[in-house]
Design an enzyme around this catalytic site. Structure first.
Site: not given
Ligand code: GAL
Length: 635
Positions: A190, A256-257, A277
């Site tokens: 992430d 996230w792109g 997301d």
């Molecule tokens: C976001 C991610 C999600 C999930 C989440 C967990 O940044 O895009 O898919 O992993 O964090 O906190």
């Protein structure tokens, strides 16, 4: 001398694996295929992940229950093999030796004698079930949950340093722990740690976390530090190759792109998120779908655009919304998206399980040729997306009604690039029934939110060979010609799920990609047109671009009609089109100009492994110069 030698050693070390050499985006042909795989995923990864199902409410029992359904329900046999733990598994980073500690109230089996913790029992258990194991981390010091959740029961604990559970400063150590000691197979990395810990954030200013100057700007993509973001992820990739030199890993980039990952994801990860997301709403699903829909030249065997994990089974895609659930699944399949189930499988009704386990839909996603679908028709309401399958004369086609009213879609042989005088046999893959044939066209009535996923078998329009636009999985964008990355304005903007109200400006375009090469359209989504003549087929690029075709000796000829597109912004410059084979110039056009009739260009590519198509700008710079490889084809 010593300095020279150490520089040479460093360069040699960096080049130990092809994916580790640092990549350039020059115009000059290299003769080397640009998309060396990172890890191993010849077809889009498939599995299950805890996030959409449970968020931070993890329990080992809940995870195992879904894993058991993967095995007992036949999902694993269909390819859903990796069980991914998402955010929430970690307790702290032990001070002294820096080893990550597992939350043993979530994973009781992780508690070893002497107070040590390990996820090895967990991965052993999954492996014994015939499954693979995935873990989650962050490329910064801290995780997403720490930035967004206030429930201490689910968050890392201890001192500020103990709560630094992300990779930053510990890449080698953590990757060795996860992949050598704990034996994981897959990792999702992430990006919150490099996005949400600026000194001005409340949780940093109050001393809870250390500041890290953001490399990703969550509101203004123009401020993303693209090279630094890429370098952080590349460090993870390089550590993975060291621990798993045979490439038995999947690296899933989750920024996230942002930071123009569209452009470099294939060189750094096995798959990369193309958007923020997903959530279980129709509008958000459309948003995530649109974020991949025009990126067909960036995916292919070994590297995949990732519009995020499935919400099939949840919210607007649950057992009471089967039309929407089927549509979501069909959309991901036509785009060759990773299929990562995100619902509590143990609680999923049979109809939801059947949608996720539809072998004919999965076969479209997993087709070994690895071509992503391309847009053959689109308005704001309806879309036709066509995916070339590996058996010649066979395509998958998605007819999609985005609106909540019924509509009609007319599919033509032209959309399929098939002959319109011979029958085309159709099968509905979602409902698993034959639908007879069509010749030149056929009309379909679609219910609100319905997606029909069909297989079409007919006679290719080109008697021999292919339009390049039919083979996006064999094409790499080695240089896109974009001088200043721009956000893509064509992605559906849903109601902002964070506020839901209209007090701000509403969602703004945030993902770079506007101006990148396109199938059967200019880079700005216009009709390909050369000297007043519209073209149905071709590839639109910006000048100063270089495309690669992974030919592997399969073709003998290349041909195209080339020119500066009528919709070019910069009208003064010329463009020279060049065809290269394995690093040698095979053909070049005269300098083309705006409004001038197209030139024919052709080349003998017998035995060529990598064909490179260079559109080289000559002279004046009065705006992006749009170049068209009209009817580009190989046979
Ligand atoms: C976001 C991610 C999600 C999930 C989440 C967990 O940044 O895009 O898919 O992993 O964090 O906190």
């Amino acid at each position: 001398m010593a300095l020279v030698r150490s520089v040479v050693l460093v360069v040699l070390a960096l080049c130990a694996h092809p994916a580790m050499a640092d990549e350039t985006h020059g115009l000059e042909p290299t003769g080397t295929w640009d998309m060396q795989p990172v890890g191993t995923a010849p077809t889009p990864p498939m599995g299950w992940n805890s996030w959409n199902a449970f968020h931070l409410d993890l329990t080992e029992a809940g995870l195992i229950a879904s894993a058991q359904v993967l095995v007992d329900g036949g999902f694993a046999a269909l390819g859903y093999r990796t069980v991914n733990i998402d955010d929430g598994w970690w307790l702290k980073r032990r001070q002294g030796d820096g080893r990550l500690q597992v939350r043993t109230n979530v994973f009781p089996d992780a508690a070893l004698a002497g107070g040590e913790t390990s996820l090895r029992p967990w991965t052993d258990r999954l492996h014994a079930m015939g499954l693979k194991a995935g873990i989650y981390t962050d490329v910064g010091r801290n995780a997403c949950s720490q930035a967004w959740s206030s429930d201490p029961a689910t968050l890392p604990q201890g001192t500020r340093d103990e709560r630094e559970v992300g990779l930053a400063g510990h890449v080698e150590q953590d990757i060795a722990l996860y992949f050598a000691t704990w034996n994981f197979d897959y990792i999702k990395v992430d990006g919150c740690g490099i996005a949400h810990y600026g000194a001005d954030r409340h949780h940093v200013a109050n001393g809870t976390f250390r500041a890290l100057a953001p490399l990703i700007n969550d509101t203004d993509p123009g401020q993303d530090d693209i090279p630094a973001t890429r370098a952080r992820y590349a460090e993870v990739r390089d550590a993975l190759w060291r621990v798993r030199p045979r490439g038995d890993f999947v690296l899933s980039l989750c920024n996230w792109g942002t930071a123009n990952v569209r452009d470099w994801g294939r060189q750094v990860g096995t798959m990369w998120r193309t958007s923020g997301d997903i959530d279980p709403t129709w509008g958000r699903m459309l948003h995530n779908f649109d974020s991949v829909a025009t990126r067909e030249f960036y995916a292919g065997p070994g590297h995949w655009n990732d519009p995020d994990m499935l919400e099939v089974g949840n919210g607007a895609f649950d057992g009471a919304h089967l039309t929407e659930a089927r549509a979501h699944m069909a959309l991901w399949a036509i785009e060759a998206a990773p299929l990562i189930i995100g619902t509590d499988l143990a609680a999923a009704p049979p109809a939801i399980r059947a949608i996720l386990a539809n072998p004919e839909v999965i076969a479209v996603d997993q087709d070994p040729a690895g071509h992503q679908g391309v847009i053959a028709y689109a308005d704001d309401e309806r879309e036709i997306v066509v995916k070339t399958l590996s058996v010649r004369g066979t395509k998958a086609v998605l007819l999609f009604n985005r609106l909540d009213e019924p509509t009609t879609i007319i599919l033509t042989a032209q959309h399929l690039k098939m002959a319109d005088s011979t029958p085309i046999a159709l099968r509905d893959l979602t409902m698993r029934r034959d639908m007879g044939t069509m010749t030149s066209m056929r009309r379909f009535a679609l219910a609100p939110h319905e997606a029909l996923l069909l297989r079409a078998v007919g006679t290719p329009r080109l008697t021999h060979g292919w339009y390049l636009a039919e083979l996006p999985g064999r094409i790499a964008v080695a240089a896109d010609g974009i001088v200043v990355p721009q956000p893509d304005p064509t992605i559906h903007r849903m109601i902002d799920s964070h506020t839901g109200d209209t007090t701000g400006f509403g969602p703004r375009p945030t993902y770079y990609g506007w101006g990148a090469p396109r199938t059967d359209a200019t880079v700005f989504s216009e009709t390909l047109t050369l000297a007043g003549q519209p073209l149905r087929d071709g590839i639109g690029v910006e000048a100063n671009s270089r495309l690669q075709l992974r030919a592997e000796g399969a073709f003998a000829h290349f041909a195209a009609r080339v020119g500066v597109d009528d919709s070019t912004r910069g009208r003064k410059a010329g463009v020279r089109f060049e065809v290269w084979g394995d690093g040698h110039l095979l053909a070049k056009s005269a300098e083309q100009h705006f409004g001038v009739p197209p030139a024919d260009i052709s080349a003998d590519i017998t035995g060529v492994k990598v064909v490179e198509l260079v559109a080289r700008q000559v002279g004046a710079d009065d705006g992006p110069v749009l170049a068209t490889w009209g009817e580009a084809r190989v046979d």
